[in-house]
Design a protein around this motif. Structure first.
Motif, mmCIF file in Angstrom:
data_model
loop_
_atom_site.group_PDB
_atom_site.id
_atom_site.type_symbol
_atom_site.label_atom_id
_atom_site.label_comp_id
_atom_site.label_asym_id
_atom_site.label_seq_id
_atom_site.Cartn_x
_atom_site.Cartn_y
_atom_site.Cartn_z
ATOM 1 N N GLU A 19 54.017 44.192 40.201
ATOM 2 C CA GLU A 19 53.578 45.176 41.195
ATOM 3 C C GLU A 19 53.581 46.597 40.616
ATOM 4 O OE1 GLU A 19 55.898 42.891 41.644
ATOM 5 O OE2 GLU A 19 55.655 41.852 43.560
ATOM 6 N N ASP A 20 54.385 46.827 39.599
ATOM 7 C CA ASP A 20 54.469 48.170 39.009
ATOM 8 C C ASP A 20 53.315 48.469 38.052
ATOM 9 O OD1 ASP A 20 56.842 48.522 40.379
ATOM 10 O OD2 ASP A 20 58.089 47.823 38.699
ATOM 11 N N TYR A 21 52.537 47.453 37.691
ATOM 12 C CA TYR A 21 51.533 47.648 36.630
ATOM 13 C C TYR A 21 50.124 47.177 36.976
ATOM 14 C CZ TYR A 21 55.778 48.322 33.984
ATOM 15 O OH TYR A 21 56.995 48.796 33.559
ATOM 16 N N VAL A 22 49.988 46.327 37.987
ATOM 17 C CA VAL A 22 48.665 45.737 38.249
ATOM 18 C C VAL A 22 47.909 46.537 39.308
ATOM 19 C CG1 VAL A 22 47.481 43.718 39.191
ATOM 20 C CG2 VAL A 22 49.322 43.421 37.525
ATOM 21 N N ALA A 23 46.661 46.873 38.986
ATOM 22 C CA ALA A 23 45.795 47.585 39.938
ATOM 23 C C ALA A 23 44.571 46.727 40.216
ATOM 24 C CB ALA A 23 45.368 48.914 39.331
ATOM 25 N N GLN A 24 44.108 46.776 41.474
ATOM 26 C CA GLN A 24 42.895 46.017 41.779
ATOM 27 C C GLN A 24 41.673 46.866 41.445
ATOM 28 O OE1 GLN A 24 41.651 44.649 45.759
ATOM 29 N NE2 GLN A 24 42.167 42.611 45.008
ATOM 30 N N ASP A 25 40.687 46.203 40.843
ATOM 31 C CA ASP A 25 39.483 46.919 40.409
ATOM 32 C C ASP A 25 38.271 46.139 40.915
ATOM 33 O OD1 ASP A 25 37.339 47.958 38.968
ATOM 34 O OD2 ASP A 25 38.601 48.421 37.234
ATOM 35 N N PRO A 26 37.446 46.794 41.753
ATOM 36 C CA PRO A 26 36.289 46.074 42.328
ATOM 37 C C PRO A 26 35.341 45.508 41.278
ATOM 38 C CG PRO A 26 36.356 48.401 43.042
ATOM 39 C CD PRO A 26 37.573 48.175 42.216
ATOM 40 N N ARG A 27 35.367 46.057 40.065
ATOM 41 C CA ARG A 27 34.476 45.535 39.004
ATOM 42 C C ARG A 27 34.758 44.070 38.693
ATOM 43 N NH1 ARG A 27 35.315 48.332 33.774
ATOM 44 N NH2 ARG A 27 37.408 48.592 34.592
ATOM 45 N N PHE A 28 35.984 43.626 38.993
ATOM 46 C CA PHE A 28 36.340 42.238 38.642
ATOM 47 C C PHE A 28 36.285 41.288 39.841
ATOM 48 C CE2 PHE A 28 38.551 44.936 35.475
ATOM 49 C CZ PHE A 28 37.757 44.578 34.388
ATOM 50 N N MET A 29 35.795 41.800 40.981
ATOM 51 C CA MET A 29 35.585 40.913 42.138
ATOM 52 C C MET A 29 34.248 40.193 41.946
ATOM 53 S SD MET A 29 38.298 41.608 43.886
ATOM 54 C CE MET A 29 38.157 41.108 45.588
ATOM 55 N N ARG A 30 34.133 38.979 42.499
ATOM 56 C CA ARG A 30 32.915 38.182 42.312
ATOM 57 C C ARG A 30 32.047 38.191 43.570
ATOM 58 N NH1 ARG A 30 35.483 33.353 38.505
ATOM 59 N NH2 ARG A 30 36.276 34.883 37.024
ATOM 60 N N PRO A 31 30.725 38.058 43.425
ATOM 61 C CA PRO A 31 29.839 38.008 44.593
ATOM 62 C C PRO A 31 30.167 36.830 45.513
ATOM 63 C CG PRO A 31 28.571 38.197 42.556
ATOM 64 C CD PRO A 31 29.992 38.000 42.153
ATOM 65 N N ARG B 218 44.133 45.951 35.040
ATOM 66 C CA ARG B 218 43.195 45.981 36.165
ATOM 67 C C ARG B 218 42.582 44.594 36.365
ATOM 68 N NH1 ARG B 218 42.835 51.269 37.357
ATOM 69 N NH2 ARG B 218 41.189 50.991 38.900
ATOM 70 N N LEU B 219 42.717 44.091 37.581
ATOM 71 C CA LEU B 219 42.258 42.732 37.897
ATOM 72 C C LEU B 219 41.401 42.726 39.153
ATOM 73 C CD1 LEU B 219 45.582 40.725 37.371
ATOM 74 C CD2 LEU B 219 43.625 40.782 35.812
ATOM 75 N N GLY B 220 40.781 41.562 39.423
ATOM 76 C CA GLY B 220 40.019 41.366 40.652
ATOM 77 C C GLY B 220 40.887 40.726 41.727
ATOM 78 N N ASN B 221 40.435 39.578 42.235
ATOM 79 C CA ASN B 221 41.102 38.910 43.350
ATOM 80 C C ASN B 221 42.330 38.116 42.867
ATOM 81 O OD1 ASN B 221 41.735 37.384 45.611
ATOM 82 N ND2 ASN B 221 40.009 35.963 45.320
ATOM 83 N N PHE C 297 31.688 31.480 30.914
ATOM 84 C CA PHE C 297 32.387 32.525 31.682
ATOM 85 C C PHE C 297 31.637 32.779 32.993
ATOM 86 C CE2 PHE C 297 33.802 37.141 32.053
ATOM 87 C CZ PHE C 297 35.057 36.797 32.548
ATOM 88 N N VAL C 298 32.301 32.524 34.102
ATOM 89 C CA VAL C 298 31.638 32.563 35.419
ATOM 90 C C VAL C 298 30.980 33.923 35.718
ATOM 91 C CG1 VAL C 298 32.034 32.359 37.913
ATOM 92 C CG2 VAL C 298 33.045 30.671 36.338
ATOM 93 N N PRO C 299 31.671 35.078 35.559
ATOM 94 C CA PRO C 299 31.026 36.352 35.883
ATOM 95 C C PRO C 299 29.747 36.612 35.081
ATOM 96 C CG PRO C 299 33.387 36.677 35.718
ATOM 97 C CD PRO C 299 33.114 35.273 35.240
ATOM 98 N N THR C 300 29.721 36.211 33.818
ATOM 99 C CA THR C 300 28.512 36.408 33.000
ATOM 100 C C THR C 300 27.335 35.644 33.592
ATOM 101 O OG1 THR C 300 29.787 36.820 31.006
ATOM 102 C CG2 THR C 300 27.548 36.020 30.681
ATOM 103 N N SER C 301 27.615 34.593 34.319
ATOM 104 C CA SER C 301 26.520 33.785 34.854
ATOM 105 C C SER C 301 25.746 34.512 35.957
ATOM 106 C CB SER C 301 27.019 32.416 35.320
ATOM 107 O OG SER C 301 27.693 32.471 36.561
ATOM 108 N N TRP C 302 26.356 35.543 36.587
ATOM 109 C CA TRP C 302 25.578 36.347 37.533
ATOM 110 C C TRP C 302 24.748 37.396 36.788
ATOM 111 C CZ3 TRP C 302 30.497 34.938 39.743
ATOM 112 C CH2 TRP C 302 30.401 34.202 40.927
ATOM 113 N N ARG C 303 25.276 37.869 35.661
ATOM 114 C CA ARG C 303 24.546 38.867 34.866
ATOM 115 C C ARG C 303 23.414 38.224 34.078
ATOM 116 N NH1 ARG C 303 26.032 43.959 33.877
ATOM 117 N NH2 ARG C 303 27.930 44.645 34.899
ATOM 118 N N GLN C 304 23.630 36.990 33.621
ATOM 119 C CA GLN C 304 22.637 36.303 32.789
ATOM 120 C C GLN C 304 22.395 34.896 33.348
ATOM 121 O OE1 GLN C 304 24.453 36.591 28.823
ATOM 122 N NE2 GLN C 304 23.409 38.525 28.516
#
Ligand code: NAP
Ligand code: G4F
Length: 320
Positions: A266-278, A208-211, A84-91
């Motif tokens: 569009e009625d249900y998806v929100a962008q959340d910065p927590r899911f954006m990648r460095p 809630r999603l990122g990019n 999982f790509v995001p975990t690779s920045w955490r670990q």
């Protein structure tokens, strides 16, 4: 006598499809599993009785050597990784241990115990990262954009190096994103299809999603494990890109997935910065001409069929 295959990562998405495929081909299948306080066989319950499980861990060289002694494999599929790509920045260190050095440990165990075996390394299109050309093929330079991608790049080069240094039959499959109803829930496709089902069934209100502008070449995991097997049946070891040759944005995926149940994303998806990648990989698209020509491999499931398959699965799973 049946051909013997050792699969690392058998409890994962690809491992489960590959094990099923090889059993259907008459193989004797050995699955490497790491110890856990609770069994993690959700994807392989249907074949559990036909597989011989061997406890080992990519972090433990002695256990890998022992796994090869016990299984005496003709073919080794190294699918285990922190994937999982995001975990690779955490670990990042742990990701390097599993996903990079794990390949060295596997190849060296093979060199000592089973040098006549054939070895498949699960390389990734993430190695192309900030892409140098479009589409990407076996000769495209790498520009990895995450600790995960850097670790995979190491594993890729090491596989080529062991082939060239020791004459091992070791190949690397550069696979683009592949999905299925068995995909882990943290990856964007399954997160969306699970979210669609929850919203449609009144169990959630938003997703809630990122990019959602990034683009991937998404295929079906069941098709991609056939390519892994074909790579080990060739006369000479070689590396192959496996992809559909088409790219779609996360937004495209959302449109089809929500549309399948009569909703507008569009009625249900929100962008959340927590899911954006460095650092993001903006677009991937693979050129698998070599796999098509030399292996005779073709994907059978297109993008729309894949999305529908995953939404329908999650609707049935959560609705039952
Ligand atoms: P996955 O579902 O995340 O499965 C990963 C597997 O690795 C699991 O069985 C996991 O075991 C095992 N594992 C992790 N760390 C381990 C360790 N230290 N020792 C032993 N086993 C360990 O991944 P996947 O989607 O099936 O992908 C398979 C491989 O292909 C991975 O190497 C991935 O990086 C690579 N890849 C995937 C894609 C894709 O789009 N799916 C594309 C290109 C490359 P547990 O069940 O115990 O966690
Ligand atoms: O589904 P993803 O997490 O997959 P990613 O990062 O492309 O990696 C997968 O494919 C690789 C092959 O290219 C494999 F090597 C790797 O092991 C893994 O299987 O993310 C896909 C895209 C990214 O651009 C991400 O930024 O979706 C975007 N995204 C947007 N919102 C999200 C989210 N990804 C996740 N996981 N979660 C989100 O909320």
């Amino acid at each position: 006598m049946a051909t013997r295959a050792l699969i690392t990562g058998i409890t994962g998405q690809d491992g489960s499809y590959l094990a099923e495929y090889l059993l259907n081909q008459g193989y004797e299948v050995f699955g490497m599993v790491r110890r856990s306080s609770s069994e993690n066989f959700g994807r392989i319950t249907q074949i559990q009785d036909q597989v011989t499980f061997i406890q080992a861990d990519l972090l433990d060289q002695a256990s890998l050597v022992q796994a090869m002694r016990e299984s005496r494999p003709d073919e080794i599929y190294n699918l285990a990784a922190q994937s999982f790509v995001p975990t690779s920045w955490r670990q990042p260190v742990l990701t390097g241990e599993f996903t990079a050095l794990g390949v060295t440990r596997m190849l060296d165990a093979m060199r000592q115990v089973a040098p006549e075996a054939r070895f498949y390394q699960a390389s990734s299109s993430e190695m192309f990262g900030k892409v140098r050309e479009v589409p990407q093929n076996e000769l495209t330079p790498f520009h990895p954009r995450s600790p995960y991608a850097v670790a995979k790049t190491y594993g890729h080069h090491l596989t080529v190096n062991y082939r060239e240094s020791y004459g091992l039959f070791a190949v690397s499959g550069i696979l683009f994103n592949h999905e299925s109803p068995r995909r882990g829930h943290e990856f964007v496709t399954r997160k969306i299809t699970d979210g669609v089902a929850r919203i449609k069934l009144g169990m959630a209100k938003e997703l809630r999603l990122g990019n959602i502008d990034s683009q991937r070449d998404w295929g079906y995991a069941g098709d991609y494990v056939r390519a892994m097997h074909l790579m080990l049946q060739q006369d000479e070891p070689d590396d192959f890109v496996v992809a559909t040759g088409r790219t779609h944005s996360v937004r495209d995926f959302l449109e089809i997935a929500f549309g399948r149940v009569g909703l507008k994303f569009e009625d249900y998806v929100a962008q959340d910065p927590r899911f954006m990648r460095p650092a993001e990989v903006d677009q991937l698209i693979g050129d698998s001409t070599k796999a098509k020509t030399k292996l005779g491999w073709q994907p059978t499931v297109d993008f729309e069929q894949l999305v529908v398959m995953m939404v329908d699965h999650d609707m049935a799973l959560l609705g039952s």
